[in-house]
Design a protein around this motif. Structure first.
Motif, mmCIF file in Angstrom:
data_model
loop_
_atom_site.group_PDB
_atom_site.id
_atom_site.type_symbol
_atom_site.label_atom_id
_atom_site.label_comp_id
_atom_site.label_asym_id
_atom_site.label_seq_id
_atom_site.Cartn_x
_atom_site.Cartn_y
_atom_site.Cartn_z
ATOM 1 N N UNK A 292 31.901 -2.751 114.598
ATOM 2 C CA UNK A 292 31.113 -1.576 114.985
ATOM 3 C C UNK A 292 29.850 -1.478 114.137
ATOM 4 N N UNK A 293 29.982 -1.724 112.837
ATOM 5 C CA UNK A 293 28.808 -1.668 111.968
ATOM 6 C C UNK A 293 27.830 -2.789 112.282
ATOM 7 N N UNK A 294 28.347 -3.964 112.560
ATOM 8 C CA UNK A 294 27.476 -5.100 112.861
ATOM 9 C C UNK A 294 26.664 -4.841 114.117
ATOM 10 N N UNK A 295 27.293 -4.254 115.119
ATOM 11 C CA UNK A 295 26.577 -3.947 116.363
ATOM 12 C C UNK A 295 25.405 -3.007 116.121
ATOM 13 N N UNK A 296 25.553 -2.105 115.188
ATOM 14 C CA UNK A 296 24.537 -1.071 114.977
ATOM 15 C C UNK A 296 23.398 -1.520 114.076
ATOM 16 N N UNK A 297 23.502 -2.687 113.448
ATOM 17 C CA UNK A 297 22.487 -3.144 112.499
ATOM 18 C C UNK A 297 21.525 -4.130 113.160
ATOM 19 N N UNK A 298 20.249 -4.145 112.755
ATOM 20 C CA UNK A 298 19.319 -5.148 113.280
ATOM 21 C C UNK A 298 19.776 -6.556 112.889
ATOM 22 N N UNK A 299 19.839 -7.453 113.867
ATOM 23 C CA UNK A 299 20.219 -8.839 113.594
ATOM 24 C C UNK A 299 19.106 -9.820 113.935
ATOM 25 N N UNK A 300 18.063 -9.332 114.604
ATOM 26 C CA UNK A 300 16.949 -10.217 114.940
ATOM 27 C C UNK A 300 16.164 -10.551 113.677
ATOM 28 N N UNK A 301 15.674 -11.789 113.589
ATOM 29 C CA UNK A 301 14.863 -12.173 112.425
ATOM 30 C C UNK A 301 13.715 -13.060 112.898
ATOM 31 N N UNK A 302 12.482 -12.551 112.809
ATOM 32 C CA UNK A 302 12.119 -11.275 112.186
ATOM 33 C C UNK A 302 12.339 -10.088 113.109
ATOM 34 N N UNK A 303 12.638 -8.943 112.494
ATOM 35 C CA UNK A 303 12.708 -7.681 113.226
ATOM 36 C C UNK A 303 11.375 -6.958 113.081
ATOM 37 N N UNK A 304 11.042 -6.163 114.086
ATOM 38 C CA UNK A 304 9.793 -5.409 114.077
ATOM 39 C C UNK A 304 10.107 -3.997 113.618
ATOM 40 N N UNK A 305 9.826 -3.719 112.343
ATOM 41 C CA UNK A 305 10.183 -2.443 111.734
ATOM 42 C C UNK A 305 8.939 -1.795 111.127
ATOM 43 N N UNK A 306 8.688 -0.552 111.520
ATOM 44 C CA UNK A 306 7.542 0.203 110.994
ATOM 45 C C UNK A 306 6.238 -0.576 111.147
ATOM 46 N N UNK A 307 6.095 -1.241 112.289
ATOM 47 C CA UNK A 307 4.856 -1.938 112.592
ATOM 48 C C UNK A 307 4.701 -3.283 111.920
ATOM 49 N N UNK A 308 5.757 -3.768 111.275
ATOM 50 C CA UNK A 308 5.678 -5.054 110.587
ATOM 51 C C UNK A 308 6.848 -5.941 110.989
ATOM 52 N N UNK A 309 6.593 -7.245 110.939
ATOM 53 C CA UNK A 309 7.650 -8.219 111.199
ATOM 54 C C UNK A 309 8.342 -8.542 109.875
ATOM 55 N N UNK A 310 9.653 -8.302 109.844
ATOM 56 C CA UNK A 310 10.429 -8.418 108.616
ATOM 57 C C UNK A 310 11.595 -9.362 108.817
ATOM 58 N N UNK A 311 11.724 -10.351 107.948
ATOM 59 C CA UNK A 311 12.882 -11.238 108.017
ATOM 60 C C UNK A 311 14.143 -10.475 107.636
ATOM 61 N N UNK A 312 15.259 -10.833 108.238
ATOM 62 C CA UNK A 312 16.535 -10.175 107.964
ATOM 63 C C UNK A 312 17.595 -11.227 107.677
ATOM 64 N N UNK A 313 18.752 -10.763 107.236
ATOM 65 C CA UNK A 313 19.906 -11.641 107.020
ATOM 66 C C UNK A 313 21.055 -11.263 107.950
ATOM 67 N N UNK A 314 20.708 -10.747 109.125
ATOM 68 C CA UNK A 314 21.727 -10.344 110.084
ATOM 69 C C UNK A 314 22.569 -11.487 110.598
#
Length: 490
Positions: A292-314
């Motif tokens: 359930x927690x995994x579904x709710x978290x951003x997993x795309x990398x990079x994610x587009x957050x606050x107008x910026x492309x950010x690498x993630x560890x999803x």
């Protein structure tokens, strides 16, 4: 039935399970408009300035520092789905592929992904028309799941194969569908995250919960057949553990009214089943919560957050992998207890019944060979208790120096569930045979279960080939997960 999706959150665990079971999906028009509007924002951000965006205007992995020309970028998103498709069989079953697609659809609808409404609609349509690619179930040494996900989504381009052996090109053509051409960033989105590990968590947890129910039944039947003392199953012996208290109460209720024998102390295997089952329940509940927690978290990398492309560890599904490893270990312990209980049923010193549960010991082998089958299943199950999520190896010239192998942990859990199901069926047969030989009615709440087992596997009056009947009981047990919780009235 159709799953109506008004927000990405509508694709929750319950909806994903329904889609995996074959239900269709309908995307709300307002949601698609919001996805399309966000896509325009992302495209504008990609064209403004000259900032490197991982996997979009750069290479991937160790080659992330390589800038791509405009011409190279035009083919890059499609190429990402082709060059990494190096897997092979065994393939995920269709049920799992549909769950994988539903999880990826939720990702495409999230604003931080920035995918197009066309991509989301194309994926939803493939769910609705039964499009099932051949997706490798094992053999992925990536930090994430890019190898199997490349197989899954290159089929949208008309490349690769389907689960039924036909080509993806044929599958699209038969539906009158043109191949999909991923736009900027969409190729990376298709192969990011850990949707297969999440699929395993979402689908394996309820299977495990049903198996715990069957094990509660097997435990109660063996207690009843042996006439073991019931005092140890008092719920107030659970202390502060409500899960254990519930398991104890269930077993006490199921065995109430059975005929006791003059046993001062039953073997340990007959007494400690509730503790192992309570722990297994707890682990499976934790696995469900992790999903359930995994579904709710951003997993795309990079994610587009606050107008910026950010690498993630999803992509690093460590919690899911470790939880599934823990579940496999818990199932192995439950299997050990079940096999030992079965052995006590076959031993006349503990049961007071004919040796090996045959009316004619010596000329007839009785259920000793069936116990050997259970031992073989347990041996296989024990090997699956070794953690799959450990064992990182450098890849991609050192850029990927840690893997979690969560999808491999999921496959081990799938296999562990199958082995324990067979073990459970073996114990059910043994308990029923002991019940027949004892010649007593048994606990009132268990009589329907005795009848059910006897209808599939009649009493063994003389040796016969029990393999097909065991297989039939395993199949019947899959569709009969519920266990009575109270004695019948009247």
């Amino acid at each position: 039935m159709t799953v109506l999706v008004r927000t990405p959150g509508d694709l929750d665990i319950a909806a994903i399970r329904r889609i995996a079971d074959g239900e269709q999906v309908q995307l709300d028009e307002q949601l698609l408009k919001a996805v399309a509007a966000q896509r325009e924002v992302v495209l504008a951000a990609l064209t403004e300035g000259a900032h490197p965006v991982y996997g979009v205007n750069t290479g991937m992995g160790r080659l992330a520092g390589t800038a791509l020309t405009s011409e190279q970028q035009s083919e890059h998103q499609s190429r990402l789905l082709v060059g990494r498709a190096v897997g092979g069989p065994p393939w995920l079953p269709a049920h799992d592929v549909r769950a994988l697609f539903a999880i990826r659809l939720r990702d495409l609808l999230e604003p931080e992904t920035g995918a197009s409404a066309d991509a989301a609609c194309f994926l939803a349509d493939r769910l609705n028309d039964g499009f099932v690619p051949a997706v490798p179930a094992t053999g992925s040494g990536s930090a994430g799941e890019i190898i199997p996900l490349s197989h899954a989504f290159q089929t949208f381009l008309g490349l690769g194969t389907m689960l039924d052996g036909t080509s993806a090109a044929e599958a699209l053509a038969s539906r009158g569908i043109e191949p999909y051409r991923p736009g900027p960033k969409e190729g990376t989105t298709f192969i990011q995250g850990a949707p297969i590990a999440t699929t395993h968590a979402i689908l394996r947890a309820p299977t495990g919960e049903n198996l715990v129910e069957l094990q509660i039944l097997a435990t109660a039947l063996t207690i009843d057949a042996l006439g073991a003392p019931r005092g140890i199953y008092r719920p107030d012996l659970a202390g502060l553990d409500p899960i254990l208290a519930d398991v104890l109460a269930r077993i006490r209720t199921l065995t109430d009214g059975g005929a006791p024998r003059p046993l001062v102390q039953a073997p340990v295997s007959v007494r400690v089943g509730p503790q192992a089952l309570a722990y297994t329940r707890r682990i499976l509940a934790a696995l469900n919560e992790s999903a359930r927690r995994t579904l709710a978290a951003p997993t795309d990398s990079p994610s587009f957050l606050d107008g910026e492309f950010t690498s993630t560890a999803g992509f690093h599904a460590a919690e899911l992998g470790l939880r599934m490893d823990a579940a496999s270990a818990a199932l192995a312990h439950v299997g050990e207890i079940s096999v030992q209980r079965m052995h006590r049923l076959l031993d006349e010193r503990f049961s007071g019944l004919p040796a090996q549960l045959t009316p004619d010991p010596g000329p007839q082998a009785g259920l000793a060979p069936l116990h050997k089958r259970a031992v073989g299943e347990l041996h296989a199950l024990r090997r699956l208790a070794s953690p799959a999520s450990l064992g990182s190896i450098d890849t991609s010239a050192g850029q990927e120096d840690v893997q979690v192998f969560a999808l491999e942990a999921g496959e081990q859990l799938r296999a562990a569930l199958e082995h324990l199901l067979v073990i459970t069926a073996c114990e059910l047969i043994a308990a029923h045979q002991a019940h027949v030989l004892r010649g007593e009615p048994g606990a009132p709440a268990l009589r329907d279960s005795y009848r059910w087992i006897g209808e599939v596997v009649p009493p063994v009056a003389e040796d016969r080939s029990l393999g097909p009947e065991l297989t039939a009981l395993v199949a019947a047990a899959r569709s009969r997960p519920s266990v009575p919780s109270a004695p019948p009235t009247g």
